[in-house]
Write a protein that holds these residues in place. Structure first.
Motif, PDB file in Angstrom:
ATOM      1  N   ARG A 182      10.293  77.522 -13.606  1.00  0.00           N
ATOM      2  CA  ARG A 182      10.847  78.849 -15.158  1.00  0.00           C
ATOM      3  C   ARG A 182      10.121  79.927 -14.744  1.00  0.00           C
ATOM      4  N   ALA A 183       9.035  80.392 -14.566  1.00  0.00           N
ATOM      5  CA  ALA A 183       8.564  81.571 -14.871  1.00  0.00           C
ATOM      6  C   ALA A 183       9.077  82.754 -13.586  1.00  0.00           C
ATOM      7  N   LEU A 184       9.326  82.621 -12.953  1.00  0.00           N
ATOM      8  CA  LEU A 184       9.937  83.280 -11.603  1.00  0.00           C
ATOM      9  C   LEU A 184      11.560  83.487 -12.157  1.00  0.00           C
ATOM     10  N   PHE A 185      12.036  82.036 -12.852  1.00  0.00           N
ATOM     11  CA  PHE A 185      13.756  82.884 -12.978  1.00  0.00           C
ATOM     12  C   PHE A 185      13.265  83.648 -14.815  1.00  0.00           C
ATOM     13  N   ASP A 186      12.546  82.986 -15.332  1.00  0.00           N
ATOM     14  CA  ASP A 186      12.445  84.099 -16.592  1.00  0.00           C
ATOM     15  C   ASP A 186      11.964  85.599 -16.077  1.00  0.00           C
ATOM     16  N   PHE A 187      11.173  86.053 -15.040  1.00  0.00           N
ATOM     17  CA  PHE A 187      10.028  87.113 -14.789  1.00  0.00           C
ATOM     18  C   PHE A 187      11.531  87.395 -14.180  1.00  0.00           C
ATOM     19  N   MET A 188      13.056  87.069 -13.077  1.00  0.00           N
ATOM     20  CA  MET A 188      13.851  87.380 -12.627  1.00  0.00           C
ATOM     21  C   MET A 188      15.020  88.484 -14.203  1.00  0.00           C
ATOM     22  N   GLU A 189      14.530  87.213 -15.228  1.00  0.00           N
ATOM     23  CA  GLU A 189      15.921  87.897 -16.467  1.00  0.00           C
ATOM     24  C   GLU A 189      15.267  89.025 -16.815  1.00  0.00           C
ATOM     25  N   ALA A 190      14.028  88.847 -17.456  1.00  0.00           N
ATOM     26  CA  ALA A 190      13.775  90.108 -18.026  1.00  0.00           C
ATOM     27  C   ALA A 190      13.144  91.302 -17.180  1.00  0.00           C
ATOM     28  N   ALA A 249      15.786  92.429 -14.248  1.00  0.00           N
ATOM     29  CA  ALA A 249      16.175  92.625 -13.404  1.00  0.00           C
ATOM     30  C   ALA A 249      17.248  94.054 -13.570  1.00  0.00           C
ATOM     31  N   ALA A 250      16.548  95.121 -14.210  1.00  0.00           N
ATOM     32  CA  ALA A 250      16.577  96.425 -13.584  1.00  0.00           C
ATOM     33  C   ALA A 250      15.638  97.376 -13.011  1.00  0.00           C
ATOM     34  N   ALA A 251      14.821  96.561 -12.792  1.00  0.00           N
ATOM     35  CA  ALA A 251      13.425  97.451 -11.695  1.00  0.00           C
ATOM     36  C   ALA A 251      13.467  96.003 -10.516  1.00  0.00           C
ATOM     37  N   ILE A 252      14.505  94.924 -10.032  1.00  0.00           N
ATOM     38  CA  ILE A 252      14.077  94.573  -9.154  1.00  0.00           C
ATOM     39  C   ILE A 252      15.883  94.757  -8.281  1.00  0.00           C
ATOM     40  N   LEU A 253      16.602  95.030  -9.278  1.00  0.00           N
ATOM     41  CA  LEU A 253      18.108  95.321  -8.545  1.00  0.00           C
ATOM     42  C   LEU A 253      17.764  96.881  -7.748  1.00  0.00           C
ATOM     43  N   SER A 254      16.688  98.073  -8.995  1.00  0.00           N
ATOM     44  CA  SER A 254      16.592  99.175  -8.295  1.00  0.00           C
ATOM     45  C   SER A 254      16.049  99.144  -6.835  1.00  0.00           C
ATOM     46  N   GLY A 255      15.048  98.420  -6.609  1.00  0.00           N
ATOM     47  CA  GLY A 255      14.607  97.891  -5.457  1.00  0.00           C
ATOM     48  C   GLY A 255      12.727  98.323  -5.643  1.00  0.00           C
ATOM     49  N   ASP A 256      12.369  98.004  -6.813  1.00  0.00           N
ATOM     50  CA  ASP A 256      11.168  98.326  -7.190  1.00  0.00           C
ATOM     51  C   ASP A 256      10.152  97.352  -6.333  1.00  0.00           C
ATOM     52  N   THR A 257       9.107  97.764  -5.649  1.00  0.00           N
ATOM     53  CA  THR A 257       8.225  97.462  -4.431  1.00  0.00           C
ATOM     54  C   THR A 257       7.519  96.630  -5.542  1.00  0.00           C
ATOM     55  N   ALA A 258       6.398  96.352  -6.598  1.00  0.00           N
ATOM     56  CA  ALA A 258       6.236  95.334  -7.174  1.00  0.00           C
ATOM     57  C   ALA A 258       7.319  94.452  -7.344  1.00  0.00           C
ATOM     58  N   ALA A 259       7.906  94.565  -8.038  1.00  0.00           N
ATOM     59  CA  ALA A 259       9.124  93.661  -8.446  1.00  0.00           C
ATOM     60  C   ALA A 259       9.551  92.907  -7.606  1.00  0.00           C
ATOM     61  N   LEU A 260       9.304  93.394  -6.388  1.00  0.00           N
ATOM     62  CA  LEU A 260      10.736  92.494  -5.409  1.00  0.00           C
ATOM     63  C   LEU A 260       9.412  91.663  -4.925  1.00  0.00           C
ATOM     64  N   ASP A 275      25.122  78.835 -20.291  1.00  0.00           N
ATOM     65  CA  ASP A 275      25.115  80.285 -20.230  1.00  0.00           C
ATOM     66  C   ASP A 275      24.094  80.559 -20.145  1.00  0.00           C
ATOM     67  N   HIS A 276      23.019  80.577 -20.425  1.00  0.00           N
ATOM     68  CA  HIS A 276      22.058  81.305 -19.839  1.00  0.00           C
ATOM     69  C   HIS A 276      21.825  80.972 -18.503  1.00  0.00           C
ATOM     70  N   ILE A 277      21.571  80.200 -17.334  1.00  0.00           N
ATOM     71  CA  ILE A 277      21.800  80.206 -15.863  1.00  0.00           C
ATOM     72  C   ILE A 277      22.843  80.862 -15.593  1.00  0.00           C
ATOM     73  N   GLU A 278      24.467  80.581 -16.588  1.00  0.00           N
ATOM     74  CA  GLU A 278      25.013  81.422 -15.982  1.00  0.00           C
ATOM     75  C   GLU A 278      25.108  82.334 -15.686  1.00  0.00           C
ATOM     76  N   ARG A 279      24.266  83.150 -17.029  1.00  0.00           N
ATOM     77  CA  ARG A 279      24.446  84.793 -17.785  1.00  0.00           C
ATOM     78  C   ARG A 279      23.081  85.461 -16.100  1.00  0.00           C
ATOM     79  N   VAL A 280      22.818  84.936 -15.996  1.00  0.00           N
ATOM     80  CA  VAL A 280      21.763  85.249 -14.998  1.00  0.00           C
ATOM     81  C   VAL A 280      22.101  85.627 -13.414  1.00  0.00           C
ATOM     82  N   ILE A 281      22.570  84.507 -13.430  1.00  0.00           N
ATOM     83  CA  ILE A 281      23.711  84.993 -12.000  1.00  0.00           C
ATOM     84  C   ILE A 281      24.789  85.867 -11.965  1.00  0.00           C
TER      85      ILE A 281
END
Length: 374
Positions: free
Chosen positions: A201-209, A211-222, A298-304
């Motif tokens: 769940r912690a990883l799920f929450d991190f990816m939700e919070a 998302a912008a950094a992860i999708l932009s390729g931020d090294t620390a987030a990835l 709905d929460h899961i669908e939104r993150v996917i």
């Protein structure tokens, strides 16, 4: 070089380390040589790199700079359509022609398709030689390079031929992800979303919070996403090496996802894109069964969808249902289906009837049609 993280994988048949970090690729050769007690430097062992022309062009010189001896390079065209026994046969012949022996080492250098094939190649040649995984895609780093699953596809279905055969080490350089096309990055991230849904769940929450950094390729987030995904899978594989029970949860979204890939000839969607649709379908079944609440669904669908966009595809719902019976998780004619149970938990059910699956496939294809029209 920056500090790397090391995650241990321990199973009844093998133990090895996964090293994750930035700036790692130039040092992979020396890491491997140290693991082999200097056998590459002394010439006692030869290395064979299995890669694609695209990966070798992008990253080959960097890997080569750190290897103490010249490897033999064997290339495989990119794409799931080449993940076939015919490719394995060609590579086996090439290994023999180049004089590979029981002490030779294979290096899987590329994405998940190359990693799966190289593992099966290593398991098959001379009844088993050692190999190393050097994954260069997010999908391979977070999922397919870990756990020892190897294999190829048949026309009847995905990964129906293979073996459980572990590498002696995995080296994941986050810097290689910078060259990924955006669609491939997003597709790979769906496997990490899956990891969060089923067990973290912690990883799920991190990816939700983030998302912008992860999708932009931020090294620390990835790096966080890769490390947490790998740790989750390592824990599951430790508990269930050969998919006798718990390990099946790693296949959330894969029953229908693999059916989608087969129905579309592996040409319309990337693997992670197909799995995303499969996860949406599985979550819908879980909602109808009361395993997740409407809010959780709905929460899961939104993150996917956040890690989409979900690419439309063309397939017949009836064909998808038929193809699920070919899934490698099927036992004694029963479809084993992974469903989320809240967020951070999952369950394997054995009573998904054809009618229920047909309804789900039809509703999924209706959603695909709406997506295509949007």
């Amino acid at each position: 070089m920056s500090t790397t993280q090391k995650i241990a994988v321990t199973t009844p048949s093998a133990s090895y380390t996964i090293e994750i970090g930035t700036g790692l690729l130039p040092f992979v050769g020396s890491r491997i040589d140290a693991l082999l007690n200097g056998a590459l430097t002394s010439g006692k062992q030869r290395a064979f790199v299995i890669t694609s022309p695209e990966i070798w062009h992008l990253h080959g010189p960097t890997l080569l700079s750190g290897l103490p001896s010249e490897p033999v390079i064997l290339e495989v065209p990119a794409g799931e359509q080449h993940k076939r026994l015919s490719t394995i046969e060609r590579l086996l012949e090439e290994l023999a022609q180049h004089g590979a022996d029981r002490d030779s080492l294979l290096i899987a250098f590329g994405g998940g398709v190359l990693g799966d094939m190289t593992g099966y190649l290593a398991a098959s040649y001379m009844r088993g030689i050692r190999y190393v995984q050097v994954p260069t895609t997010l999908l391979a780093q977070v999922d397919s390079s870990v756990g020892g699953k190897t294999g190829v596809n048949l026309a009847a279905g995905k990964n129906l031929v293979g073996a459980f055969y572990h590498p002696i080490a995995v080296y994941a350089d986050i810097d290689t992800l910078a060259t990924l096309p955006p669609a491939e990055l997003r597709a790979g991230l769906q496997e990490s979303v899956k990891a969060g849904i089923i067990r973290d769940r912690a990883l799920f929450d991190f990816m939700e919070a983030n998302a912008a950094a992860i999708l932009s390729g931020d090294t620390a987030a990835l790096t966080r996403v890769v490390a947490d995904s790998v740790q989750m899978k390592a824990d599951v594989v430790h508990a269930d090496e050969r998919e006798g029970g718990l390990r099946m949860i790693l296949n959330l979204g894969h029953t229908l996802g693999h059916a989608i890939e087969a129905a579309t000839g592996y040409k319309q969607l990337l693997h992670g894109e197909a799995i995303a649709w499969g996860m949406l379908a599985a979550t819908a079944i879980a909602k109808r069964r009361g395993l997740v609440t409407v809010d959780e669904h709905d929460h899961i669908e939104r993150v996917i969808i956040t890690y989409g966009p979900l690419k439309p595809f063309t397939a017949d719902p009836a064909e998808l249902v038929t193809l699920t019976s070919k899934d490698k998780k099927a036992r004694s004619g029963t479809r084993n289906f992974v469903l989320p149970k809240g967020i951070g938990d999952a369950v394997v059910v054995k009573d998904v009837a054809v009618e229920e699956l047909t309804t789900t496939a039809e509703r999924m294809m209706a959603m695909v049609a709406r997506q295509a029209a949007a």
